[in-house]
Every structure is written in C-alpha cells, then in structure tokens.
Design a protein around this motif. Structure first.
Motif, PDB file in Angstrom:
ATOM      1  N   ASP A  82      18.300  31.729  -6.807  1.00 23.73           N
ATOM      2  CA  ASP A  82      17.190  32.707  -7.846  1.00 23.73           C
ATOM      3  C   ASP A  82      16.630  33.644  -7.327  1.00 23.73           C
ATOM      4  O   ASP A  82      15.638  33.673  -6.848  1.00 23.73           O
ATOM      5  CB  ASP A  82      16.885  32.475  -9.039  1.00 23.73           C
ATOM      6  CG  ASP A  82      17.519  32.508 -10.369  1.00 23.73           C
ATOM      7  OD1 ASP A  82      17.667  33.184 -10.565  1.00 23.73           O
ATOM      8  OD2 ASP A  82      17.939  32.296 -11.446  1.00 23.73           O
ATOM      9  N   LEU A  83      17.048  34.980  -7.455  1.00 31.07           N
ATOM     10  CA  LEU A  83      16.003  36.554  -6.523  1.00 31.07           C
ATOM     11  C   LEU A  83      15.240  36.916  -8.564  1.00 31.07           C
ATOM     12  O   LEU A  83      15.978  37.870  -8.453  1.00 31.07           O
ATOM     13  CB  LEU A  83      16.776  37.544  -6.362  1.00 31.07           C
ATOM     14  CG  LEU A  83      15.861  38.433  -5.927  1.00 31.07           C
ATOM     15  CD1 LEU A  83      15.353  38.512  -4.167  1.00 31.07           C
ATOM     16  CD2 LEU A  83      17.426  39.742  -5.275  1.00 31.07           C
TER      17      LEU A  83
ATOM     18  N   MET B 184      14.443  39.837   0.685  1.00 32.93           N
ATOM     19  CA  MET B 184      15.779  39.018   1.099  1.00 32.93           C
ATOM     20  C   MET B 184      16.162  39.031   2.831  1.00 32.93           C
ATOM     21  O   MET B 184      17.236  37.711   2.605  1.00 32.93           O
ATOM     22  CB  MET B 184      15.957  40.195   0.156  1.00 32.93           C
ATOM     23  CG  MET B 184      15.893  40.037  -1.140  1.00 32.93           C
ATOM     24  SD  MET B 184      17.089  41.520  -2.251  1.00 32.93           S
ATOM     25  CE  MET B 184      18.519  41.100  -2.022  1.00 32.93           C
TER      26      MET B 184
ATOM     27  N   PHE C  47      22.391  35.507  -3.205  1.00 36.31           N
ATOM     28  CA  PHE C  47      21.205  35.631  -4.154  1.00 36.31           C
ATOM     29  C   PHE C  47      22.095  35.407  -6.528  1.00 36.31           C
ATOM     30  O   PHE C  47      23.325  36.270  -6.353  1.00 36.31           O
ATOM     31  CB  PHE C  47      20.823  37.241  -4.348  1.00 36.31           C
ATOM     32  CG  PHE C  47      20.156  36.634  -3.014  1.00 36.31           C
ATOM     33  CD1 PHE C  47      18.741  36.248  -2.747  1.00 36.31           C
ATOM     34  CD2 PHE C  47      20.473  37.721  -1.777  1.00 36.31           C
ATOM     35  CE1 PHE C  47      17.828  36.287  -1.636  1.00 36.31           C
ATOM     36  CE2 PHE C  47      20.160  37.268  -0.570  1.00 36.31           C
ATOM     37  CZ  PHE C  47      18.583  36.649  -0.343  1.00 36.31           C
TER      38      PHE C  47
ATOM     39  N   MET D  76      20.685  37.248  -9.424  1.00 39.88           N
ATOM     40  CA  MET D  76      19.488  38.292  -9.435  1.00 39.88           C
ATOM     41  C   MET D  76      19.780  38.435 -11.250  1.00 39.88           C
ATOM     42  O   MET D  76      19.737  39.072 -11.338  1.00 39.88           O
ATOM     43  CB  MET D  76      20.160  39.666  -9.081  1.00 39.88           C
ATOM     44  CG  MET D  76      20.303  40.019  -7.127  1.00 39.88           C
ATOM     45  SD  MET D  76      21.158  41.499  -6.854  1.00 39.88           S
ATOM     46  CE  MET D  76      21.437  40.488  -5.091  1.00 39.88           C
TER      47      MET D  76
ATOM     48  N   ILE E 262      18.459  41.947 -13.268  1.00 36.62           N
ATOM     49  CA  ILE E 262      18.509  42.756 -12.280  1.00 36.62           C
ATOM     50  C   ILE E 262      19.216  44.436 -13.292  1.00 36.62           C
ATOM     51  O   ILE E 262      18.412  45.500 -12.257  1.00 36.62           O
ATOM     52  CB  ILE E 262      19.579  43.212 -11.226  1.00 36.62           C
ATOM     53  CG1 ILE E 262      19.030  43.969  -9.481  1.00 36.62           C
ATOM     54  CG2 ILE E 262      20.893  42.608 -11.953  1.00 36.62           C
ATOM     55  CD1 ILE E 262      17.681  42.889  -9.131  1.00 36.62           C
TER      56      ILE E 262
ATOM     57  N   THR F 146      26.438  37.308  -4.784  1.00 30.89           N
ATOM     58  CA  THR F 146      25.894  38.593  -5.205  1.00 30.89           C
ATOM     59  C   THR F 146      26.158  38.118  -6.182  1.00 30.89           C
ATOM     60  O   THR F 146      27.635  38.668  -6.814  1.00 30.89           O
ATOM     61  CB  THR F 146      25.616  39.614  -4.602  1.00 30.89           C
ATOM     62  OG1 THR F 146      26.339  40.207  -4.749  1.00 30.89           O
ATOM     63  CG2 THR F 146      24.936  39.427  -3.498  1.00 30.89           C
TER      64      THR F 146
ATOM     65  N   GLY G 269      24.858  39.626 -10.078  1.00 26.89           N
ATOM     66  CA  GLY G 269      23.462  40.151 -11.280  1.00 26.89           C
ATOM     67  C   GLY G 269      23.381  39.972 -12.882  1.00 26.89           C
ATOM     68  O   GLY G 269      25.023  40.044 -13.476  1.00 26.89           O
TER      69      GLY G 269
END
Length: 557
Positions: free
Chosen positions: A98-99, A185, A196, A198, A201, A252, A254
């Motif tokens: 988790d970013l 990252m 990730f 995000m 985002i 990825t 978002g």
C-alpha cells in the motif's frame, strides 16, 4: 487485448492489524501473515495486497506514515517483512504494498522540519497558506469531518489535511517531493515487492489556487473530493511511470476517489503509461440517501447493474477494471447486498461471489470475504475504533438530525470497523486470532463462521471461492471476454453474458429470497452447456432461479 499476469490474477487484501496475531499482544502482525500463507495458497489467490505496515503513530490505522522505509513496531521488523516476502514468493504469491503518498503523518521527519520555520528547506514539502480574515484559507472540509485546514502556532499559518489533522497533504507541485517519493518506491521495488496499491492517488494534484469546494450535505464545509483529478495528476503519474513503474514487472492499482470513466481511461490506459487499473467507487456508493453515507439503505439492483455494466463496457479494450465489493473501508457486502441471516448467508455470499468474479477485470477478495463474514453488532460509540465513524457520530449528534437509536443504526451499518473486526480462524477464544486481548472486538458469530469449519466443509463459502478462483485460471473467457447485460430493469435478477471467440458464458444471479424467472437469451441452449458453477445442490431449472441462486453456464463451439 494484450494478456498480462496481473489481468489473470486474483488479489487478496490483508489488513494486517486484524489478520493474525503471532505474539499474543492482540494486534495482527507480519509473522501472523507468514503463518497463514499456506491457507491463502489453498484458496488459490495470486497476489496479496498488504495494507500499510510502515512505521506510523496509528492515527488512521497505518495510513498516516511517519517512515516509509521502516516497519511499525506492532507488526514486527524489516527482517520479519523480508521473511514474509520470501515465503510468499516460494509459494508463487506476489506482494503488493500500500503506497500512501497523498499525505504523511505529522510525525514524519519531513513535516517536523516543514513546520519548524518559514525558511526550512522542507517548508514547501507540504501545502501551507496564510489565514484569510483570521480564518481558514478556504471552506474545504476533511474526509474525516471538520475543516481540512489546521492552524500551526509555530509559523502562524494553516496546513492542508484532506483527512485527519495528523495527515498533512504533501505538495506534489514540488519536484523534490516527487523525486523523494520515486526514490523511495524504487528502493521497495529493488527489495523485490511486486507492485503498489496507491491510496487516494487521484488527490495528489490540487486545483489551481485551491478554491472553495461545493458544500457537503448537512455541513458548513466544502466537499474534500473536489480536489480529486486535479490539473497535473496524469502528468505526475506519467512521470512516476517513467522513472519507476516501467522499470519493473509489477502490478499497480490506484484508489481514485471521484474518478469518471473518461479519467479512468487515462489512469489505466491500455498503453501502460500510468497505472494498470483503478479502484472506482460509484457502485459501492449507491446505497446512500439524502444524508450521505450514514444510512441503512439497501442497494437498488437495476441501478447497481447499470453502474457496473457501464464500467464493464466502456473500459473494455481501452483500460482495465478492478472488480470488488469489499475492502478495509467498506462494510461487509453479505450484510449490504446479500442476506446475512442463518438461512441465506452462505447462499447469498456465494451469489455475490459469482456475480463479481465472472466479470471482466482483476478481482479482489478482502480477508474474510471468502468465509462470508458479516457486519458486527456495535452497542455504543465506545465500541468504535474508526476515526471517521467516531467523528461523524459526534458531528451528526450535535446537528440533532436523528434520534440516538437511528443515528447508531446508521453508523453501525456503514462504519469501517465492520471490515476490520479480527479474522475468524476457528471457534476457540477470540476466533483463534490472538491469545491476548484483541485490539478490536471479534464478531460474536465466530463460532458459526470461521475458517477451520469452512475448510472442513466441501459446501462452504471458502470452497466456493476456491472454485471461482480456479475457474478464472482455466477459462480465458472469464478474464478477457466481452460483457453484455441482460434484463437491465429486473429488480431481482442480475444476468449477463460473456463472449470470447467461439466461447460463450451465461451468468445468472437471483438477489431476492424468492424464486425468480429469467430469460435465456437466444443461442444459449442450456441442454448443450456445461454448468461451470452453481451454489445450490438441486438440479438447475430452465428459466427459474431459487432465492439467492447463482449459476454460470459455458459453451464452446
């Protein structure tokens, strides 16, 4: 349509605090995750999305990060993380982190320095504004109630926080901030993680001049979502892709609050210049009333079909869908869309699983969803941990819109703690989650709903999800086929077809307690079809579905 491993994968979200506690302190941890990898391997998932495990003061359960490259003490150590990552990879399971880079914790060293003086080199890492007539710079509200601005005595200015006041927003207009994030990252990718997720985002680029937002329902504050999809968000993500994401074979996704179809086509474009896919919220935001999220309204099925079908059709061959109902922010779907009574819980959990897993896109399973876990029974505001629910309770109580009984019913039904109650592993004390005192009360129904019992029952929700996941791996039509909705106005039946070359799929799900008729489309002869999956033990009736019955037929010329 280009084939990719992340399109063919099934993702399992782990909320570490609530998953499995290995040391008896009442809080789930990394070693607890490692100890349950064989369970996840048996389920058949390909990817774990791990909610934040970074160092954090826990104002928002880890989504307020004070150090992106250290592990929260409650969860273990970096050595524990490395051991978990290696053990997952040994089992063919990938790890997506988790970013959270729209904001940090106010205890992050960047913010400590930023707030220390007007001329500190990191002052411009965050969004600071002068007071206007002695008040906040604009009317923006926080997603967690109240103003999105906090006055800081040290420098006599306000900083922006779209969430908690302990979560100041980063200033992405600052090129140095962006490079700090990209370097961080890169170091995680070099460690060997597989992608990730995000967090919010779509909020990283704020509107020029930060104007007032439209007033929220029952509030003096402007809508915080008005900062979503700002003027430079795609520019920033293309830069991220160029400098980091494109250099690794990763996945990825978002979280894009406020995203439209047109915006999603940019975020998750087929050319791969930004992200692989997005989370949109239109479908999970349909069970609201005039007072917003805090209600106990049920989904309107034709409306739900319309929204899900729009995303299926308009992103087809243009961008990629993520398909889900549950996550750490959403109440349990079997209690929202299904029926969590003893009579219908298992059947409706399977029905929901069938409907969503047979659609086009990458499916996400949230911990406990594969068991048919339900919402919790909360008796008072003192039972809540969720900062959003606690703030909303006090704000709405002060407004005196609802009686105490009605207010509690609404917040109990929709609060995020419903998803965060500990994972129900067995029928022993605390559901086998911990030998200590759990950080959040275990759902009282754990003696009836738990993994141990479901693993032993071939007809359980767990084994049904196992079959749904296996079917996706063996049938490309489920991953890549074109989607078409049937019976759009029917209030009970959710039916659709998928087509892929010379293959056809018909999916029928009854979302009522009573038998319902459905129309078999022309060219779909059930007598010549293979019944791929079915959540009942009786023979299929042509054109009739029992209460919460779900089925999928397959044809190949």
């Amino acid at each position: 349509m280009a084939k990719q491993w992340w399109k063919e994968s099934v993702v399992y979200q782990i909320y570490p605090r609530s998953f499995c506690d290995s040391n008896g302190d009442g809080i789930g941890d990394l070693n607890g995750v490692t100890g349950k990898l064989d369970y996840l391997k048996e389920l058949g998932i390909d990817v774990i999305w791990l909610s934040p495990v970074y160092r954090s003061p826990n104002d928002d359960n880890g989504y307020d990060i004070s150090d992106y490259e250290d592990i929260m003490e409650e969860f273990g150590t970096m050595e524990d993380f490395d051991r978990m990552l290696a053990a997952a990879h040994e089992r063919g399971i990938k790890i997506v982190m988790d970013l959270v880079v729209n904001h940090t914790s106010d205890e992050h060293q960047w913010f400590v320095e930023s707030r220390s003086s007007l001329d500190n080199p990191k002052r411009d890492y965050y969004i600071w504004r002068e007071p206007v007539d002695g008040h906040e710079p604009n009317n923006l509200g926080s997603c967690f109630s109240g103003s999105a601005w906090e006055f800081d005595e040290t420098t006599g200015m306000y900083y922006l926080h779209c969430f908690s006041k302990k979560q100041p927003d980063l200033n992405w207009e600052n090129e140095t901030v962006r490079q700090e994030v990209f370097d961080m990252m890169t170091r995680w990718c070099e460690k060997g993680i597989d992608g990730f997720r995000m967090d919010v985002i779509s909020m990283i680029s704020k509107p020029e001049g930060l104007p007032d937002g439209p007033l929220m329902e029952n509030s003096i504050y402007g809508e915080p979502m008005s900062v979503c999809n700002g003027p430079h968000v795609h520019e920033y993500l293309r830069e991220m892709n160029q400098k980091v994401l494109s250099k690794y074979d990763i996945m990825t996704v978002g979280e894009c609050a406020g995203v439209t179809i047109d915006e999603a086509k940019k975020y998750a474009n087929a050319e791969g210049t930004e992200l692989n896919m997005v989370f949109q919220f239109e479908h999970v935001g349909l069970d609201v009333d005039g007072n917003g999220k805090w209600c106990d309204k049920k989904f309107d099925l034709p409306q739900l079909k319309k929204v899900l079908s729009k995303w299926q059709n308009e992103l087809y061959e243009v961008a990629w869908n993520s398909i889900y109902f549950c996550n750490h922010d959403q109440p349990r779907i079997v209690s929202r869309l299904g029926n969590d009574s003893d009579e219908f819980r298992v059947r409706s959990a399977k029905c929901i699983g069938t409907m969503i897993h047979m659609m086009q896109g990458t499916p996400y399973v949230y911990q406990g969803e594969e068991l048919g876990m339900t919402n919790q029974q909360f008796n008072s505001v003192d039972d809540f941990d969720d900062i959003e629910a606690i703030n909303a309770y006090h704000e709405l109580k002060e407004m005196n819109i609802f009686s105490e009984e009605e207010l509690m019913a609404r917040i109990c039904y929709k609060n995020r703690d419903n998803a965060r109650t500990p994972m129900q592993w067995d029928d022993s004390a605390n559901a086998g989650f911990t030998t200590g005192e759990p950080w959040l009360a275990v759902n009282q129904n754990y003696t009836k709903i738990n993994a141990k019992d479901e693993l032993a029952d071939a007809d359980s929700v767990f084994h049904y999800y196992q079959k749904l996941i296996a079917l996706r791996k063996s049938h490309d039509i489920i991953v890549y086929g074109k989607y078409d909705l049937l019976m759009p106005e029917d209030a009970h039946i959710f039916a659709y077809t998928r087509t892929y070359g010379d293959e056809k799929l018909l999916v029928v799900c009854n979302f009522s307690e009573e038998p319902q008729k459905f129309v078999v489309p022309e060219g779909y002869d059930l007598e010549k079809a293979e019944l791929l999956i079915h959540n009942m033990d009786k023979a299929v009736q042509d054109g009739m579905a029992d209460g919460f019955e779900a089925m999928a037929w397959y044809w190949k010329k």
